[in-house]
Scaffold this motif. Structure first.
Motif, mmCIF file in Angstrom:
data_model
loop_
_atom_site.group_PDB
_atom_site.id
_atom_site.type_symbol
_atom_site.label_atom_id
_atom_site.label_comp_id
_atom_site.label_asym_id
_atom_site.label_seq_id
_atom_site.Cartn_x
_atom_site.Cartn_y
_atom_site.Cartn_z
ATOM 1 N N GLY A 69 31.836 52.125 40.288
ATOM 2 C CA GLY A 69 32.494 52.060 41.584
ATOM 3 C C GLY A 69 31.548 51.654 42.691
ATOM 4 O O GLY A 69 30.320 51.778 42.599
ATOM 5 N N SER A 122 37.150 48.015 49.022
ATOM 6 C CA SER A 122 37.219 48.790 47.781
ATOM 7 C C SER A 122 37.718 47.898 46.657
ATOM 8 O O SER A 122 38.637 47.090 46.837
ATOM 9 C CB SER A 122 38.152 49.988 47.967
ATOM 10 N N ALA A 125 40.826 48.983 40.329
ATOM 11 C CA ALA A 125 40.415 49.656 39.101
ATOM 12 C C ALA A 125 40.127 48.618 38.019
ATOM 13 O O ALA A 125 40.944 47.740 37.750
ATOM 14 C CB ALA A 125 41.511 50.615 38.640
ATOM 15 N N GLY A 126 38.967 48.720 37.432
ATOM 16 C CA GLY A 126 38.574 47.785 36.386
ATOM 17 C C GLY A 126 37.953 46.502 36.893
ATOM 18 O O GLY A 126 37.576 45.647 36.084
ATOM 19 N N GLU A 127 37.837 46.325 38.204
ATOM 20 C CA GLU A 127 37.226 45.107 38.755
ATOM 21 C C GLU A 127 35.738 45.125 38.445
ATOM 22 O O GLU A 127 35.020 46.048 38.822
ATOM 23 C CB GLU A 127 37.445 45.046 40.264
ATOM 24 N N ARG A 275 38.012 42.081 34.227
ATOM 25 C CA ARG A 275 39.467 42.193 34.273
ATOM 26 C C ARG A 275 40.100 40.808 34.377
ATOM 27 O O ARG A 275 39.660 39.956 35.137
ATOM 28 C CB ARG A 275 39.887 43.040 35.479
#
Length: 654
Positions: A69, A122, A125-127, A275
């Protein structure tokens, strides 16, 4: 008054507690052990500022995101945008992060303050990647054709622009270590390694040099600050372990071949998890090389796209190592699709193909929607690093220049475009072909175990340029003269002194020598007994490539010094090798006196003190010898003519 004093004491205690808690969080929090990483464009390979030309050019840069993250409050991109002084003040520059608009700047404001800062939002998710896109929309007047013809639609993105990434949680996985960009990595090796540990250290240094091509890799016997790779005993469990400490990131690797190969597989796996990309199969590079074909996708280029006006280029970089050697009958297969340009109204589209700056073909693409051609690439133009450029000139008719104009949209298909060749040329014995010819099993011969760092630096320098990391076997040469011409190996690297090895190399180090220019007989280099000189020579033994790293004088450290300079990507010495011999003076602390020599029959000559070189004498006095031979032939011809042309004498009476 007393209440006021007690209140002041309570306030002071509260401040002390707050400072203590803040210090504890700072020491124990993720920022203490994993501070924000600064990645400049210069570290990403942009040695110069990027010049964007045209009405709406585009610059796209992608970097890996922290696996655990990203902290959007402390992460940003800082750019230096310098527009052309003649641009219209209302021209704009868009900055997007992962296709999300994060900044819109007017040229009028950039003239006052060219440095801008854009926050990084931000990540989804999964980036796994952060993509920066700089998209200028430039104009000088309302006539876009006139603007393009001036050549002043320019915007410069400074090389000092940078990303600053702050991770939420430190990543302690092996993939996290391999996915970061470090200013420097230190390989920590035991002081007196065994033969198995020494070979593992050689492999590990070669692998790290290949995995981090833009990062200096240092060889050391003790831990240091910053990113480190520590070679542990063979029984270390687990074989691979990443630790984050206050001193920096530490990757611990067991001294086993299996562990080092597993590290390579982990690096390949870590680079294929983004991704939106589904990996159905991994291309077999060996099979592709046997088929004598590499597509653009296998070269790491995925469906490049152009959109805009004026002159635009697609540049494809490749090196000889990716082709497996110097190819024979090389050609480029092009499969390009585009929107049609209407020639009936005066618009035109022209395509050009360049190899290393030399124009090879031109195409009239007006009205066409596809270009499917095979272009022959002359092998005489090939260098170690090559550049194939496709340039497209889109010119609109004067009647279409006012107002909006449909931009050219063009894309190259990566699967059906690539390079084709029929076979390989034989090695020529020039450093320019290294390391393309270092294919198959290799061997490193050490004259002394203390020369292991010098050998590791040299193999690492070659591994940076190779398509795959070089993992040769390691042997310590016997003190007596060894037979280096035999063995089951395809190539060989020798690191030994001149008193231990005697080979048919370009320079024989048994006595004093001079390198002279045969055209004017001037001495270009003279090796005297009191001088120290490092040498790297490349030659062929029974058709097999051999590299010999040695020294002239009494200082063996010259070998390590020269190879360390080659292994450091900041010096760029490995990219400039020419001829077949490399020399470096000990008087150069920064290796500025490194020279390449062409000691082939068509280049310089070597003259040894106390030895008679018939070839050099014949070349030196060739004009006098030719003149003497001509005189002798003329005298012989005259004598023959005189004998044959003599008048017959009358016979004497009997």
């Amino acid at each position: 008054m007393r209440d006021k004093q007690e209140g002041v004491k309570v306030t002071q205690k509260a401040r002390q507690w707050a400072l203590w808690v803040a210090g504890l969080l700072w020491c124990c929090g993720p920022t203490a052990v994993h501070a924000a990483e600064v990645i400049s464009l210069q570290r990403l390979g942009y040695d110069r500022s990027v010049l964007l030309q045209g009405a709406n050019p585009r610059l796209d840069i992608g970097i890996p995101a922290p696996l655990n993250g990203l902290d959007p409050e402390a992460s940003f991109v800082q750019l230096r945008l310098d527009p052309s002084p003649v641009l219209k003040p209302t021209s704009t520059v868009r900055v997007l992060i992962n296709e999300e608009l994060m900044g819109l700047f007017l040229v009028r404001d950039l003239r006052q303050e060219p440095v801008v800062r854009v926050p990084i939002p931000s990540l989804a998710a999964g980036e796994r990647f952060i993509t920066l896109s700089v998209q200028p929309f430039l104009s000088i007047s309302d006539d876009i054709c006139a603007d393009l013809n001036t050549g002043n639609l320019l915007l410069t993105v400074g090389r000092d622009s940078f990303f600053e990434l702050a991770p939420l949680v430190p990543d302690a996985t092996v993939a996290g270590f391999l996915g970061r960009l470090y200013p420097q990595v230190t390989l920590v090796v035991p002081a007196n390694p065994s033969s198995e540990t020494a070979e593992a250290a050689l492999w590990l240094y070669s692998l790290l040099s290949h995995l981090f091509p833009q990062t200096p890799i240092l060889w050391s016997n003790r831990p240091k600050q910053g990113a480190q790779v520590i070679l542990e005993p063979a029984n270390f469990t687990p074989h691979l372990q990443h630790q984050i400490t206050p001193e920096g990131s530490r990757l611990r690797v067991a001294a086993r071949r299996e562990a080092i190969l597993a590290l390579y597989e982990e690096w390949k796996r870590a680079g294929l998890v983004s991704r939106g990309i589904q990996v159905t199969r991994v291309a077999d590079l060996e099979r592709a090389l046997r088929a004598n074909r590499l597509s653009l996708r296998e070269l790491g280029i995925v469906d490049p796209l152009l959109r805009g006006f004026g002159s635009q280029s697609l540049v494809f970089n490749f090196n000889l190592s990716q082709l497996g050697g110097r190819p024979r009958d090389l050609a480029a297969q092009l499969d390009v699709i585009m929107n049609p340009v209407d020639g009936r109204v005066g618009d035109r589209l022209t395509g050009y193909v360049f190899l290393n700056g030399v124009l090879l073909r031109t195409y009239n693409l007006t009205g066409r929607t596809q270009l499917n051609e095979t272009v022959t690439l002359p092998t005489r133009l090939l260098r170690r690093f090559n550049q194939l450029e496709l340039r497209f000139d889109y010119g609109a008719s004067p009647g279409n220049c006012q107002g909006s104009l449909t931009p050219l949209t063009l894309q190259v298909r990566s699967d059906s475009s690539g390079l084709l060749w029929s076979g390989y040329q034989a090695p020529s014995g020039e450093l320019q072909e290294i390391p393309a010819v270092l294919q198959g099993s290799g061997r490193v011969g050490l004259g002394d175990p203390q020369l292991l760092p010098a050998a590791a630096y040299l193999v690492g320098a070659l591994s940076r340029l190779a398509a795959r990391p070089l993992l040769p076997t390691l042997e310590v040469l016997p003190k007596e003269e060894a037979n280096l011409e035999t063995g089951n190996f395809a190539w060989q690297v020798i690191v030994a002194g001149p008193d231990q090895v005697e080979l048919n190399s370009p320079i024989r180090l048994g006595s004093q020598f001079e390198i002279i220019n045969p055209l004017n007989q001037q001495v270009a280099l003279a090796a005297q007994p009191q001088e120290n000189l490092g040498l790297l020579q490349y030659f062929l033994l029974k058709g097999k490539p051999n590299l010999w790293l040695s020294w002239w004088g009494s200082d063996p450290a010259l070998a390590e010094r020269l190879s360390r300079g080659l292994a450091d990507p900041r010096t760029r010495l490995a990219n400039q090798l020419q001829g077949n011999v490399l020399t470096a003076y000990a008087a150069a602390p920064d290796l500025t006196q490194v020279q390449s020599w062409d000691l082939t029959p068509a280049g310089y000559r070597v003259r040894y003190r106390g030895r008679l070189n018939w070839q050099l004498l014949l070349w030196q006095y060739r004009f006098w010898l030719v003149l003497l031979l001509a005189i002798l032939l003329a005298v012989g011809a005259w004598d023959t003519y005189r004998r044959l042309a003599r008048r017959p004498e009358p016979p004497t009476p009997s």
